[in-house]
Scaffold this motif. Structure first.
Motif, PDB file in Angstrom:
ATOM      1  N   GLN B  72       0.847  -1.195   0.000  1.00 52.54           N
ATOM      2  CA  GLN B  72       0.000   0.000   0.000  1.00 52.54           C
ATOM      3  C   GLN B  72       0.876   1.236   0.000  1.00 52.54           C
ATOM      4  OE1 GLN B  72      -3.248   0.361  -0.482  1.00 52.54           O
ATOM      5  NE2 GLN B  72      -3.505  -1.852  -0.648  1.00 52.54           N
ATOM      6  N   PRO B  73       0.742   2.127  -0.957  1.00 50.91           N
ATOM      7  CA  PRO B  73      -0.161   2.059  -2.104  1.00 50.91           C
ATOM      8  C   PRO B  73       0.177   0.903  -3.045  1.00 50.91           C
ATOM      9  CG  PRO B  73       0.880   4.229  -1.900  1.00 50.91           C
ATOM     10  CD  PRO B  73       1.580   3.328  -0.964  1.00 50.91           C
ATOM     11  N   ALA B  74      -0.805   0.462  -3.779  1.00 49.74           N
ATOM     12  CA  ALA B  74      -0.634  -0.663  -4.693  1.00 49.74           C
ATOM     13  C   ALA B  74       0.401  -0.328  -5.767  1.00 49.74           C
ATOM     14  CB  ALA B  74      -1.972  -0.975  -5.356  1.00 49.74           C
ATOM     15  N   ARG B  75       1.201  -1.349  -6.110  1.00 50.49           N
ATOM     16  CA  ARG B  75       2.231  -1.149  -7.142  1.00 50.49           C
ATOM     17  C   ARG B  75       1.730  -1.715  -8.476  1.00 50.49           C
ATOM     18  NH1 ARG B  75       7.319  -3.239  -3.511  1.00 50.49           N
ATOM     19  NH2 ARG B  75       7.231  -1.567  -1.981  1.00 50.49           N
ATOM     20  N   ILE B  76       1.771  -0.873  -9.488  1.00 44.14           N
ATOM     21  CA  ILE B  76       1.266  -1.284 -10.804  1.00 44.14           C
ATOM     22  C   ILE B  76       2.395  -1.239 -11.822  1.00 44.14           C
ATOM     23  CG2 ILE B  76      -0.368  -0.730 -12.653  1.00 44.14           C
ATOM     24  CD1 ILE B  76      -2.144   0.589 -10.557  1.00 44.14           C
ATOM     25  N   ARG B  77       2.502  -2.296 -12.596  1.00 41.85           N
ATOM     26  CA  ARG B  77       3.460  -2.294 -13.704  1.00 41.85           C
ATOM     27  C   ARG B  77       2.670  -2.189 -14.997  1.00 41.85           C
ATOM     28  NH1 ARG B  77       8.020  -6.872 -14.012  1.00 41.85           N
ATOM     29  NH2 ARG B  77       6.802  -7.816 -15.653  1.00 41.85           N
ATOM     30  N   ILE B  78       2.955  -1.156 -15.761  1.00 40.40           N
ATOM     31  CA  ILE B  78       2.187  -0.921 -16.989  1.00 40.40           C
ATOM     32  C   ILE B  78       2.797  -1.723 -18.138  1.00 40.40           C
ATOM     33  CG2 ILE B  78       1.481   0.817 -18.678  1.00 40.40           C
ATOM     34  CD1 ILE B  78       1.465   2.810 -16.315  1.00 40.40           C
ATOM     35  N   GLN B 109       1.156   3.275  -6.959  1.00 38.32           N
ATOM     36  CA  GLN B 109       2.478   3.683  -7.441  1.00 38.32           C
ATOM     37  C   GLN B 109       2.752   2.908  -8.720  1.00 38.32           C
ATOM     38  OE1 GLN B 109       4.982   2.649  -4.124  1.00 38.32           O
ATOM     39  NE2 GLN B 109       4.794   4.684  -3.206  1.00 38.32           N
ATOM     40  N   VAL B 110       3.298   3.589  -9.695  1.00 39.70           N
ATOM     41  CA  VAL B 110       3.648   2.912 -10.943  1.00 39.70           C
ATOM     42  C   VAL B 110       5.119   2.525 -10.879  1.00 39.70           C
ATOM     43  CG1 VAL B 110       3.902   3.187 -13.440  1.00 39.70           C
ATOM     44  CG2 VAL B 110       1.886   4.091 -12.291  1.00 39.70           C
ATOM     45  N   ASP B 140      13.213  -5.366  -4.391  1.00 42.11           N
ATOM     46  CA  ASP B 140      11.879  -5.310  -3.793  1.00 42.11           C
ATOM     47  C   ASP B 140      10.945  -4.366  -4.540  1.00 42.11           C
ATOM     48  OD1 ASP B 140       9.919  -5.807  -1.715  1.00 42.11           O
ATOM     49  OD2 ASP B 140      10.309  -3.740  -1.118  1.00 42.11           O
ATOM     50  N   SER B 141      11.456  -3.212  -4.910  1.00 41.61           N
ATOM     51  CA  SER B 141      10.585  -2.218  -5.546  1.00 41.61           C
ATOM     52  C   SER B 141      10.175  -2.611  -6.963  1.00 41.61           C
ATOM     53  CB  SER B 141      11.252  -0.844  -5.563  1.00 41.61           C
ATOM     54  OG  SER B 141      12.442  -0.915  -6.280  1.00 41.61           O
ATOM     55  N   LEU B 142      10.772  -3.672  -7.501  1.00 39.14           N
ATOM     56  CA  LEU B 142      10.345  -4.145  -8.816  1.00 39.14           C
ATOM     57  C   LEU B 142       9.289  -5.246  -8.699  1.00 39.14           C
ATOM     58  CD1 LEU B 142      13.651  -4.297 -10.873  1.00 39.14           C
ATOM     59  CD2 LEU B 142      11.688  -2.861 -11.295  1.00 39.14           C
ATOM     60  N   ASP B 143       8.797  -5.403  -7.484  1.00 43.07           N
ATOM     61  CA  ASP B 143       7.835  -6.465  -7.206  1.00 43.07           C
ATOM     62  C   ASP B 143       6.415  -5.868  -7.269  1.00 43.07           C
ATOM     63  OD1 ASP B 143       6.650  -8.758  -6.361  1.00 43.07           O
ATOM     64  OD2 ASP B 143       7.066  -8.417  -4.243  1.00 43.07           O
ATOM     65  N   PRO B 144       5.765  -5.915  -8.412  1.00 42.31           N
ATOM     66  CA  PRO B 144       4.466  -5.246  -8.529  1.00 42.31           C
ATOM     67  C   PRO B 144       3.313  -6.090  -7.977  1.00 42.31           C
ATOM     68  CG  PRO B 144       5.073  -6.216 -10.621  1.00 42.31           C
ATOM     69  CD  PRO B 144       6.179  -6.545  -9.664  1.00 42.31           C
ATOM     70  N   ASP B 145       2.229  -5.420  -7.661  1.00 39.21           N
ATOM     71  CA  ASP B 145       1.011  -6.123  -7.248  1.00 39.21           C
ATOM     72  C   ASP B 145       0.149  -6.459  -8.471  1.00 39.21           C
ATOM     73  OD1 ASP B 145       1.347  -5.922  -4.347  1.00 39.21           O
ATOM     74  OD2 ASP B 145       1.166  -3.775  -4.709  1.00 39.21           O
ATOM     75  N   PHE B 146       0.174  -5.552  -9.448  1.00 45.29           N
ATOM     76  CA  PHE B 146      -0.694  -5.732 -10.612  1.00 45.29           C
ATOM     77  C   PHE B 146       0.053  -5.421 -11.915  1.00 45.29           C
ATOM     78  CE2 PHE B 146      -3.502  -4.097  -7.186  1.00 45.29           C
ATOM     79  CZ  PHE B 146      -4.277  -5.236  -7.000  1.00 45.29           C
ATOM     80  N   PHE B 147      -0.348  -6.119 -12.963  1.00 39.05           N
ATOM     81  CA  PHE B 147       0.060  -5.761 -14.321  1.00 39.05           C
ATOM     82  C   PHE B 147      -1.137  -5.086 -14.982  1.00 39.05           C
ATOM     83  CE2 PHE B 147       2.579  -9.778 -13.689  1.00 39.05           C
ATOM     84  CZ  PHE B 147       3.791  -9.154 -13.525  1.00 39.05           C
ATOM     85  N   LEU B 148      -0.870  -4.016 -15.668  1.00 33.41           N
ATOM     86  CA  LEU B 148      -1.964  -3.289 -16.340  1.00 33.41           C
ATOM     87  C   LEU B 148      -1.801  -3.409 -17.852  1.00 33.41           C
ATOM     88  CD1 LEU B 148      -3.326   0.138 -15.290  1.00 33.41           C
ATOM     89  CD2 LEU B 148      -2.861  -0.290 -17.665  1.00 33.41           C
ATOM     90  N   THR B 172      -7.337  -3.976 -18.255  1.00 36.67           N
ATOM     91  CA  THR B 172      -7.362  -5.126 -17.347  1.00 36.67           C
ATOM     92  C   THR B 172      -6.224  -5.037 -16.338  1.00 36.67           C
ATOM     93  OG1 THR B 172      -8.320  -6.531 -19.050  1.00 36.67           O
ATOM     94  CG2 THR B 172      -7.187  -7.646 -17.255  1.00 36.67           C
ATOM     95  N   LEU B 173      -6.553  -5.336 -15.087  1.00 36.67           N
ATOM     96  CA  LEU B 173      -5.540  -5.465 -14.039  1.00 36.67           C
ATOM     97  C   LEU B 173      -5.400  -6.938 -13.719  1.00 36.67           C
ATOM     98  CD1 LEU B 173      -6.076  -2.792 -11.227  1.00 36.67           C
ATOM     99  CD2 LEU B 173      -4.158  -2.981 -12.796  1.00 36.67           C
ATOM    100  N   THR B 174      -4.172  -7.442 -13.768  1.00 36.20           N
ATOM    101  CA  THR B 174      -3.917  -8.840 -13.441  1.00 36.20           C
ATOM    102  C   THR B 174      -3.093  -8.910 -12.163  1.00 36.20           C
ATOM    103  OG1 THR B 174      -3.914  -9.380 -15.786  1.00 36.20           O
ATOM    104  CG2 THR B 174      -2.927 -10.987 -14.312  1.00 36.20           C
ATOM    105  N   ASP B 175      -3.514  -9.768 -11.251  1.00 32.74           N
ATOM    106  CA  ASP B 175      -2.775  -9.962  -9.994  1.00 32.74           C
ATOM    107  C   ASP B 175      -1.418 -10.598 -10.310  1.00 32.74           C
ATOM    108  OD1 ASP B 175      -1.781 -10.927  -7.514  1.00 32.74           O
ATOM    109  OD2 ASP B 175      -3.807 -10.848  -6.689  1.00 32.74           O
ATOM    110  N   ALA B 176      -0.356  -9.936  -9.924  1.00 32.73           N
ATOM    111  CA  ALA B 176       0.988 -10.423 -10.267  1.00 32.73           C
ATOM    112  C   ALA B 176       1.335 -11.731  -9.543  1.00 32.73           C
ATOM    113  CB  ALA B 176       2.025  -9.354  -9.915  1.00 32.73           C
TER     114      ALA B 176
END
Lengths: 142, 200
Positions: B72-78, B109-110, B140-148, B172-176
């Motif tokens: 938290q905040p959620a990490r998103i990888r685009i 966070q992206v 660690d910071s390259l560990d996303p929660d979601f792929f967009l 679409t958001l995919t759980d990493a």
């Protein structure tokens, strides 16, 4: 006297026949099971600058409730009391508890239309949980 | 008398272009995406991108999917956002509008240290060096929660001279962790007309 009555009747019938198709063409009849107002209904205040729009397009019901994600969501029913489909544009902006607009890149004008006699629901989700109120701008389509 | 007539004719000839010039529309600034924007039947316009971003982001916030993230905040990888329409437009604008809102409000966070974006290069290098020094396989910071991921598609139809175009913006958001889809939204924009116009 009788001829006057007959003439008046004919005029009335002719007028009705002329007007009814105009009123009926494309208008919408609505049926709902809901009798009571929504539990999330809130009161609003409208500043009217375009009387013509206000006469035909009315916000009949305004509801506001928290979403699963936290921020508030609003639903506004807009009814068209006119005799033809009306296009309009609208934009929501959200305010915090102090009445300031919460800046957001996603506030945008949207265009839609509502058929004669019908209503549509327009909706908006607050950009953050800091939002407590909203402002809706509505204008006639060009 | 003929001279007077010629003068009148000359004045008339000069007056017509002058009126035409005066009737033209001078360039002016507009509210971006405002109701005076140009509406194109067969193209994606600036306001279409705003409308799509608004619809998708509103739904994402309302579902609370970002709050289910481990971080938290959620990490998103685009990942990829594909433009599969005949219209040439900057498809990244849809994502940027959403990023601006999510990141600046602290809801997500992206992960910018990923991909081939110019903004990623420096952070990628720094993180790789750090991981090497610490003997880690990943950072660690390259560990996303979601792929967009996203896509824009179109459907065009016409009846006589009237054209209609529908644009479908899907995201679409995919759980990493699980690889499962946790959020998806299809935002639709429909436009109809015989020619482009100014204002809506």
């Amino acid at each position: 006297m009788r001829s006057n009555t007959t003439l008046a009747g004919r005029v009335l019938l002719t007028t009705a026949l002329l007007v009814l198709p105009v009123v009926g063409c494309g208008t919408v009849n609505t049926t709902t099971t809901r009798q009571a107002p929504s539990e999330d209904q809130v009161s609003t205040r409208t500043q009217v600058n375009d009387l013509f729009t206000q006469i035909f397009l009315k916000a009949t019901d305004v509801r506001m409730y928290p979403t699963k994600g936290g921020p508030l969501q609003t639903q506004v029913d807009v009814a068209n009391d006119g005799f033809r489909t009306r296009s309009f544009s609208y934009k929501f902006e959200w305010l915090d508890a102090r009445g300031n607009v919460i800046p957001s890149s996603i506030y945008t004008w949207k265009a839609t239309s509502v058929p004669a006699g019908g209503s549509i629901m327009i909706s908006s989700v607050a950009p953050s949980e800091a939002a407590t109120d909203f402002k809706l701008q509505l204008r006639r389509g060009q | 008398m003929p001279r007077t007539l010629n003068t009148i004719r000359l004045a008339g000839v000069l007056a017509v272009p002058a009126v035409l010039v005066a009737c033209g529309s001078p360039a002016k600034y507009q509210e971006p995406g405002g109701t005076s924007s140009i509406v194109s039947v067969g193209e994606v316009d600036a306001q279409d991108l705003s409308m799509a971003a608004n619809q998708i982001l509103s739904e994402m916030i309302a579902t609370g999917v970002l709050k289910s993230a481990a971080h938290q905040p959620a990490r998103i990888r685009i990942e990829r956002f594909v433009n599969d329409t005949s219209s040439n437009f900057p498809v990244d604008v849809v994502i940027l509008k959403m990023r601006e809102q999510l990141v600046n409000s602290g809801q997500a966070q992206v992960v910018t240290a990923y991909g081939s974006n110019p903004e990623s290069k420096e952070s990628q290098d720094a993180l790789k060096q750090q991981a090497f020094r610490e003997g880690k396989a990943s950072v660690d910071s390259l560990d996303p929660d979601f792929f967009l991921t996203g896509k824009v598609e179109q459907l065009k139809r016409s009846a006589g001279s009237t054209k209609q175009a529908n644009y479908y913006f899907s995201l679409t958001l995919t759980d990493a962790r699980t690889g499962r889809e946790v959020f998806t939204k299809l935002a639709e924009v429909q436009k109809q007309g015989t020619k482009n116009s100014v204002g809506f």
